[in-house]
Scaffold this active site. Sequence first.
Site, PDB file in Angstrom:
ATOM      1  N   TYR A   1      31.949 -23.458  45.099  1.00 38.66           N
ATOM      2  CA  TYR A   1      31.106 -23.327  43.907  1.00 38.66           C
ATOM      3  C   TYR A   1      29.616 -23.427  44.225  1.00 38.66           C
ATOM      4  O   TYR A   1      28.794 -22.818  43.541  1.00 38.66           O
ATOM      5  CB  TYR A   1      31.537 -24.320  42.811  1.00 38.66           C
TER       6      TYR A   1
ATOM      7  N   ARG B   1      28.343 -20.143  44.648  1.00 46.51           N
ATOM      8  CA  ARG B   1      28.151 -19.473  43.348  1.00 46.51           C
ATOM      9  C   ARG B   1      26.836 -19.944  42.707  1.00 46.51           C
ATOM     10  O   ARG B   1      26.086 -19.165  42.159  1.00 46.51           O
ATOM     11  CB  ARG B   1      29.289 -19.772  42.368  1.00 46.51           C
TER      12      ARG B   1
ATOM     13  N   GLN C   1      35.486 -12.821  30.502  1.00 47.27           N
ATOM     14  CA  GLN C   1      36.144 -13.683  31.491  1.00 47.27           C
ATOM     15  C   GLN C   1      35.109 -14.209  32.481  1.00 47.27           C
ATOM     16  O   GLN C   1      35.429 -15.017  33.343  1.00 47.27           O
ATOM     17  CB  GLN C   1      37.189 -12.880  32.274  1.00 47.27           C
ATOM     18  N   ASN C   2      33.884 -13.692  32.374  1.00 45.86           N
ATOM     19  CA  ASN C   2      32.864 -14.062  33.363  1.00 45.86           C
ATOM     20  C   ASN C   2      32.294 -15.441  33.079  1.00 45.86           C
ATOM     21  O   ASN C   2      32.137 -15.837  31.929  1.00 45.86           O
ATOM     22  CB  ASN C   2      31.742 -13.031  33.375  1.00 45.86           C
ATOM     23  N   VAL C   3      31.953 -16.132  34.161  1.00 41.99           N
ATOM     24  CA  VAL C   3      31.412 -17.486  34.038  1.00 41.99           C
ATOM     25  C   VAL C   3      29.934 -17.504  34.426  1.00 41.99           C
ATOM     26  O   VAL C   3      29.335 -18.566  34.551  1.00 41.99           O
ATOM     27  CB  VAL C   3      32.225 -18.483  34.910  1.00 41.99           C
TER      28      VAL C   3
ATOM     29  N   HIS D   1      36.702 -18.176  29.959  1.00 41.59           N
ATOM     30  CA  HIS D   1      36.903 -18.928  31.212  1.00 41.59           C
ATOM     31  C   HIS D   1      35.789 -19.941  31.444  1.00 41.59           C
ATOM     32  O   HIS D   1      35.606 -20.415  32.565  1.00 41.59           O
ATOM     33  CB  HIS D   1      37.006 -17.965  32.404  1.00 41.59           C
TER      34      HIS D   1
ATOM     35  N   CYS E   1      28.100 -37.525  38.370  1.00 42.29           N
ATOM     36  CA  CYS E   1      27.647 -37.645  36.986  1.00 42.29           C
ATOM     37  C   CYS E   1      26.405 -38.532  36.907  1.00 42.29           C
ATOM     38  O   CYS E   1      26.378 -39.634  37.469  1.00 42.29           O
ATOM     39  CB  CYS E   1      28.778 -38.239  36.148  1.00 42.29           C
TER      40      CYS E   1
ATOM     41  N   SER F   1      40.027  -5.874  36.278  1.00 45.53           N
ATOM     42  CA  SER F   1      41.188  -5.234  36.892  1.00 45.53           C
ATOM     43  C   SER F   1      42.412  -5.255  35.972  1.00 45.53           C
ATOM     44  O   SER F   1      43.409  -4.606  36.248  1.00 45.53           O
ATOM     45  CB  SER F   1      41.518  -5.920  38.219  1.00 45.53           C
TER      46      SER F   1
ATOM     47  N   ASN G   1      35.533   1.354  33.912  1.00 45.14           N
ATOM     48  CA  ASN G   1      35.844   0.567  35.118  1.00 45.14           C
ATOM     49  C   ASN G   1      35.675   1.423  36.356  1.00 45.14           C
ATOM     50  O   ASN G   1      35.873   2.640  36.312  1.00 45.14           O
ATOM     51  CB  ASN G   1      37.295   0.063  35.046  1.00 45.14           C
TER      52      ASN G   1
HETATM   53  N1  APR Z   1      31.289  -1.216  37.108  1.00 45.09           N
HETATM   54  C1  APR Z   1      32.490  -1.281  36.499  1.00 45.09           C
HETATM   55  N2  APR Z   1      33.582  -1.822  37.065  1.00 45.09           N
HETATM   56  C2  APR Z   1      33.444  -2.335  38.290  1.00 45.09           C
HETATM   57  C3  APR Z   1      32.223  -2.299  39.007  1.00 45.09           C
HETATM   58  C4  APR Z   1      31.097  -1.721  38.353  1.00 45.09           C
HETATM   59  N3  APR Z   1      29.900  -1.635  38.935  1.00 45.09           N
HETATM   60  N4  APR Z   1      32.426  -2.885  40.222  1.00 45.09           N
HETATM   61  C5  APR Z   1      33.706  -3.263  40.258  1.00 45.09           C
HETATM   62  N5  APR Z   1      34.333  -2.931  39.091  1.00 45.09           N
HETATM   63  C6  APR Z   1      35.719  -3.162  38.685  1.00 45.09           C
HETATM   64  C7  APR Z   1      36.712  -3.088  39.800  1.00 45.09           C
HETATM   65  O1  APR Z   1      37.167  -1.748  39.970  1.00 45.09           O
HETATM   66  C8  APR Z   1      37.820  -4.035  39.327  1.00 45.09           C
HETATM   67  O2  APR Z   1      38.816  -3.315  38.621  1.00 45.09           O
HETATM   68  O3  APR Z   1      35.783  -4.476  38.187  1.00 45.09           O
HETATM   69  C9  APR Z   1      37.105  -4.971  38.357  1.00 45.09           C
HETATM   70  C10 APR Z   1      36.997  -6.413  38.823  1.00 45.09           C
HETATM   71  O4  APR Z   1      38.285  -6.969  38.870  1.00 45.09           O
HETATM   72  P1  APR Z   1      38.548  -8.469  39.364  1.00 45.09           P
HETATM   73  O5  APR Z   1      37.839  -8.701  40.642  1.00 45.09           O
HETATM   74  O6  APR Z   1      40.012  -8.705  39.322  1.00 45.09           O
HETATM   75  O7  APR Z   1      37.781  -9.346  38.257  1.00 45.09           O
HETATM   76  P2  APR Z   1      38.297  -9.786  36.821  1.00 45.09           P
HETATM   77  O8  APR Z   1      39.189  -8.754  36.233  1.00 45.09           O
HETATM   78  O9  APR Z   1      37.095 -10.189  36.053  1.00 45.09           O
HETATM   79  O10 APR Z   1      39.149 -11.070  37.169  1.00 45.09           O
HETATM   80  C11 APR Z   1      39.706 -11.798  36.105  1.00 45.09           C
HETATM   81  O11 APR Z   1      40.408 -13.511  37.600  1.00 45.09           O
HETATM   82  O12 APR Z   1      39.920 -14.687  39.508  1.00 45.09           O
HETATM   83  C12 APR Z   1      39.952 -14.739  38.150  1.00 45.09           C
HETATM   84  O13 APR Z   1      38.896 -16.209  36.673  1.00 45.09           O
HETATM   85  C13 APR Z   1      38.634 -15.090  37.490  1.00 45.09           C
HETATM   86  O14 APR Z   1      37.710 -14.258  35.417  1.00 45.09           O
HETATM   87  C14 APR Z   1      38.330 -13.874  36.656  1.00 45.09           C
HETATM   88  C15 APR Z   1      39.698 -13.278  36.412  1.00 45.09           C
END
Ligand code: APR
Length: 242
Positions: A62, A65, A97-99, A115, A144, A184, A208
Amino acid sequence: MKSKVRISADDKIVVLTGAGISAESGLRTFRDHNGLWDQYKIEEVATPQAFSNNPELVWEFYKLRYDQLGQVFPNPGHLALVELELRIKDNFTLITQNVDGLHGIAGNKNILEIHGSLREIICINCRTKFKFTEIDMGGKIPLCLKCGGNLRPDVVWFGEIPYYLDKIDALLSTADYFLVVGTSGSVYPAAQFLQISKQYGAYTVGVNFDKPDNLVYLDEFHQGKSGEILPQLIDIWLGEHE
Ligand code: APR
């Protein structure tokens, strides 16, 4: 680019975003080539068990990050979603789902961070929350400021229950449009929101880079980078280009 969607002010839109929308801001996704899960094992850094067994390793992950967090900014994909919310106001909901907190920095208001957020850090002992900028990340495990307990990012790990699930079914059941961007479609329950909204009757649109796992539930799919596609797509939706 072509889209059948034209938005009027009383249309209800639910948007779901994932790591892909922040890729053009310089943040790595999870499952793409060279993604975060290529370099770390989920079960060693993103579960409550990992944190109780080896909090140093979890914090090692982290801290990387957090090193990036102060240096990344919204990209045109985030900004296009702000335009959409400005037009339809309370009829817009953004589930992410983004943090990384970039949707809020871009200017979106009605955001459900299912998330959690890296920008908040919580004490596992007294549950006090802090802004990440208040916390000294120098030691192996940040502590803390109030009780000295171990701190953790206020994010939802695998095996924990995402936030706001109680609100989401009602949102999906009334959505006219469901837009899914940069995910994804492989992590549940979020991956199921697309299918549910379609079953309730929403018109579904995906943006995507790769084809998502749940492609079959999309009425329209625009393949490519969200920072390039979303500004054009939302202009079309708002009637600014025919
Ligand atoms: N524009 C659009 N899509 C994109 C781009 C971009 N510039 N770059 C990558 N991608 C797509 C990829 O093709 C992929 O399908 O974004 C997707 C990212 O997928 P993941 O890495 O699986 O991320 P996400 O779906 O957000 O994961 C879900 O999984 O690990 C956990 O908690 C974490 O919130 C996260 C969750």
